[in-house]
Design a protein around this motif. Structure first.
Motif, short mmCIF file in Angstrom:
data_model
loop_
_atom_site.label_atom_id
_atom_site.label_comp_id
_atom_site.label_asym_id
_atom_site.label_seq_id
_atom_site.Cartn_x
_atom_site.Cartn_y
_atom_site.Cartn_z
N UNK A 139 1.03 -4.69 -16.50
CA UNK A 139 0.10 -3.58 -16.47
C UNK A 139 -0.11 -3.00 -15.07
N UNK A 140 0.61 -3.54 -14.08
CA UNK A 140 0.47 -3.05 -12.71
C UNK A 140 1.72 -2.30 -12.29
N UNK A 141 1.55 -1.52 -11.22
CA UNK A 141 2.68 -0.77 -10.68
C UNK A 141 3.56 -1.69 -9.84
N UNK A 142 4.50 -1.08 -9.10
CA UNK A 142 5.50 -1.83 -8.35
C UNK A 142 4.89 -2.71 -7.26
N UNK A 143 3.69 -2.39 -6.80
CA UNK A 143 3.05 -3.19 -5.76
C UNK A 143 2.88 -4.64 -6.15
N UNK A 155 0.82 -1.21 0.00
CA UNK A 155 0.00 0.00 0.00
C UNK A 155 0.86 1.27 0.00
N UNK A 156 2.13 1.17 0.43
CA UNK A 156 3.00 2.34 0.52
C UNK A 156 3.55 2.74 -0.84
N UNK A 157 3.56 1.80 -1.79
CA UNK A 157 3.92 2.10 -3.17
C UNK A 157 2.61 1.98 -3.97
N UNK A 158 2.61 2.32 -5.24
CA UNK A 158 1.39 2.00 -6.01
C UNK A 158 1.09 0.51 -5.88
N UNK A 159 0.00 0.17 -5.19
CA UNK A 159 -0.27 -1.19 -4.76
C UNK A 159 -0.68 -2.12 -5.88
#
Length: 644
Positions: A242-246, A223-227
């Motif tokens: 297609x997702x962020x680092x989370x 949750x602290x990064x793009x989840x």
């Protein structure tokens, strides 16, 4: 400046610095954790930057790559600081063999639960308390989701945050609560049940626990990064490109949790096979031991598949490989095949230990032998085999090869047979028994009824025409919660209440236990049963908004879910207060036959002062003179009676 020899090293101490302070910093424990964690962070960062500089890969400071490396390096530093590898590290660097003084074994104060401890009983309690923490965290996420879904429209969170909430909620419940909670109960009772002094590999057992908080905190940290908002299934390419680092936090969290599961399963297998008490044949094993034996085989065989799938999606994400990138020749459906080849057996990893717990509880509180004991044990093995033949029923609408549908439908229906054997065996055991409706029995009976509902909806979903209609709707949400909440969670509660006196030496409050059951039973059914209807009517799952025609039923479900959430507060209060000041528990408050009830509550540090001798089955209630196990003193008396 003075120097002090410590082992083979010489520590230099300056003015005001005592040798004792240096030793404490170098000794395994929480004082060593910060600097060891920082050291491994620096090593991970340095190696990453060095490789990127030598190879000329721009940019030098690629934070996605650095973060991925640190998600492996930092946990290793934490575990090394805590002392998880000290014993093996000594052998690796050629240190002389040290005699084991058992100083890391057993709990003499509350502090002993916060270190690397080799006592299986301490590790079992560590597992349970940690998993309950993640259970509460995941439950709070569910409360936020149900608050959002109480009315149509967007009220409290946005779409991406909602996606992250249900993804982390499911991942925590499956990987950090249900699977390890069963491992915790098994850790405490199985060595006792088979008459062993401990698990086969105590240090590996201790390490396997400390991997869990690492995995759970990693998923919460997303949750602290793009989840990650691609669901607990992590489907590619949504989760891979297609997702962020989370999404990487999810990939790595699953790896740490999976490593913990494999370590625990190997330990169970070796312990059960090699450390049974004299006379404990396989046909004298309690059914919980049979259940954990088959579950451990499932874990060892299946878990590497999910590990592989998560590595491949992470490589697609970070290293730009193309395992699941269709445009570059990747096989998108390959991820689903690999994932479900693990994840449907994982359903039984989350069910079989519960079957064993319910068998123990029902036999004890019905005062009757288990009906069809051998068939019950063999049906566990049948589920183990058939569990690997049904994975593709999760993929009927995925676009997979059409010829796979009918064979998978057939095997999915056939696997209901060994499960049905268990249900009828429990009912036959209850028939004309002298039933005692204590809290463990209530949760066991609640499980049987709820699991039957979940099993019936599972048969519907195994049928291709019905599955096509209700796939990705709230019907699936209802089904999985009846199986995993009404199934797994009810059995976990049954097991905790049943063995609570043995674990703590205290009795829980029976009135609060029954209140907890009825609040849970009513709240659970009011929350999840209406979802079957919503699914049939076409409401999709995993959505933060919905059509106004579903509003009234969703409002009712949200109110019921808060009622269900409140029941957990009763459980937590009962457990904490009873552990602190509950009535002292006798050695065998339930008058059970299995060996763990033949020692004090809580048991001695090494379980038994005398090695038990198993002389009969574990469920011979009502059989005159029947004994499951005897100790040396009992054997002397029996020999004298035989001679007379």
């Amino acid at each position: 400046m003075t120097s002090v020899a410590v082992g083979h090293e010489e520590l230099h101490t300056g003015p005001g610095q005592s040798p004792r302070g240096w030793r404490r910093l170098l000794a395994p424990g929480w004082l060593r954790v910060p600097w060891m964690t920082a050291l491994f962070f620096g090593i991970g960062l340095g190696i990453t930057l060095l490789i990127r500089w030598v190879e000329g890969w721009p940019p030098l400071w690629d934070w996605q790559v650095i973060t991925t490396v640190e998600l492996a390096a930092v946990p290793f530093g934490f575990l090394a600081g805590l002392g998880g590898f000290d014993y093996w590290a000594g052998y690796a660097i050629g240190s002389p063999t040290r005699p084991d003084d058992h100083s890391g074994h057993g709990a003499h104060s509350w502090r002993d639960y916060f270190r690397v401890n080799t006592d299986h009983k301490v590790i079992g309690i560590q597992y349970l308390t940690t998993t309950i923490f993640f259970f509460v965290a995941a439950g709070l996420m569910a409360m936020i989701m149900r608050a959002e879904l109480a009315r149509p429209g967007m009220q409290f969170v946005g779409n991406q945050v909602f996606n992250e909430l249900f993804s982390v909620h499911a991942a925590l419940m499956i990987f950090l609560f249900i699977i390890p909670a069963f491992a915790g109960l098994g850790n405490f009772v199985i060595p006792l049940m088979i008459g062993a002094p401990d698990m086969a590999f105590p240090r590996l057992n201790a390490l396997s626990f400390w991997l869990l908080p690492v995995a759970g905190l990693m998923m919460l940290s997303s949750f602290l990064v793009p989840g990650f908002g691609c669901g607990w299934t992590g489907y590619a390419p949504l989760c891979s490109t297609h997702q962020e680092l989370g999404a990487v936090f999810f990939n790595m969290g699953v790896q740490w949790a999976g490593a913990s599961s494999i370590m625990t399963a190997l330990n169970f297998l070796v312990t059960i096979i090699t450390m049974r008490a004299p006379g404990m044949t396989f046909w004298r094993l309690p059914l919980l031991v049979w259940a954990n034996f088959t579950t451990s085989l499932l874990v060892v065989i299946a878990t590497p598949f999910i590990a592989g799938s998560q590595f491949m999606t992470m490589f697609d994400h970070i290293m730009h490989t193309n395992f699941f990138n269709y445009e570059a020749g990747g096989y998108v459906l390959g991820y689903q095949h690999i994932f479900w080849f693990y994840s449907h057996p994982a359903v039984y990893i989350m069910m079989l230990p519960g079957f064993g717990i319910v068998s123990e509880v029902i036999s004890t509180f019905a005062r009757k032998p288990i009906f069809g004991y051998r068939l019950m044990a063999l049906s566990l093995m049948a589920i183990l085999v058939l569990g690997f033949s049904v994975w593709a029923h999760h993929m009927f609408v995925s676009g997979m090869a059409p010829w796979l549908r009918v064979p998978m439908m057939v095997t999915s229906v056939v696997i209901a047979v060994p499960t049905g054997i268990k249900v009828f065996s429990w009912l036959a055991t209850l028939w004309e028994g002298k039933l005692n409706f204590s809290t463990p029995m209530l949760f066991a009976l609640g499980f049987v009824s709820m699991f039957v509902i979940g099993g019936l909806s599972g048969i519907y979903l195994a049928a291709v025409p019905i599955d096509i209609h209700v796939s990705d709707t709230y019907f699936v949400v209802a089904h999985i919660h009846y199986v995993l909440f009404g199934g797994s969670l009810f059995t976990i509660f049954a097991g905790i209440y049943y063995w609570f006196p043995k674990m703590t030496g205290r009795m829980y409050n029976e009135k609060l236990g029954k209140l907890h059951f009825w609040l849970t039973f009513i709240g659970f059914n009011a929350t999840f049963f209406p979802m079957h209807y919503l699914g049939i009517q076409g409401m999709p799952r995993r959505v933060s908004d919905y059509a106004p025609r579903f509003a009234d039923l969703n409002f009712f479900i949200s109110i019921a879910s808060f009622f269900l959430g409140a029941s957990t507060l009763v459980f937590l209060y009962n457990m904490i207060v009873s552990w602190v000041r509950g009535e002292p528990a006798p050695a065998n408050p339930w008058r059970a036959n299995t060996i763990e009830w033949q020692v004090s509550s809580p048991p001695p540090i090494f379980n038994f002062d005398e090695v038990p001798q198993v002389v009969g089955g574990p469920y011979e209630y009502g059989v005159p003179g029947a004994r499951h196990a005897v100790f040396n003193g009992d054997r002397v008396v029996e020999e004298e009676e035989v001679k007379a």
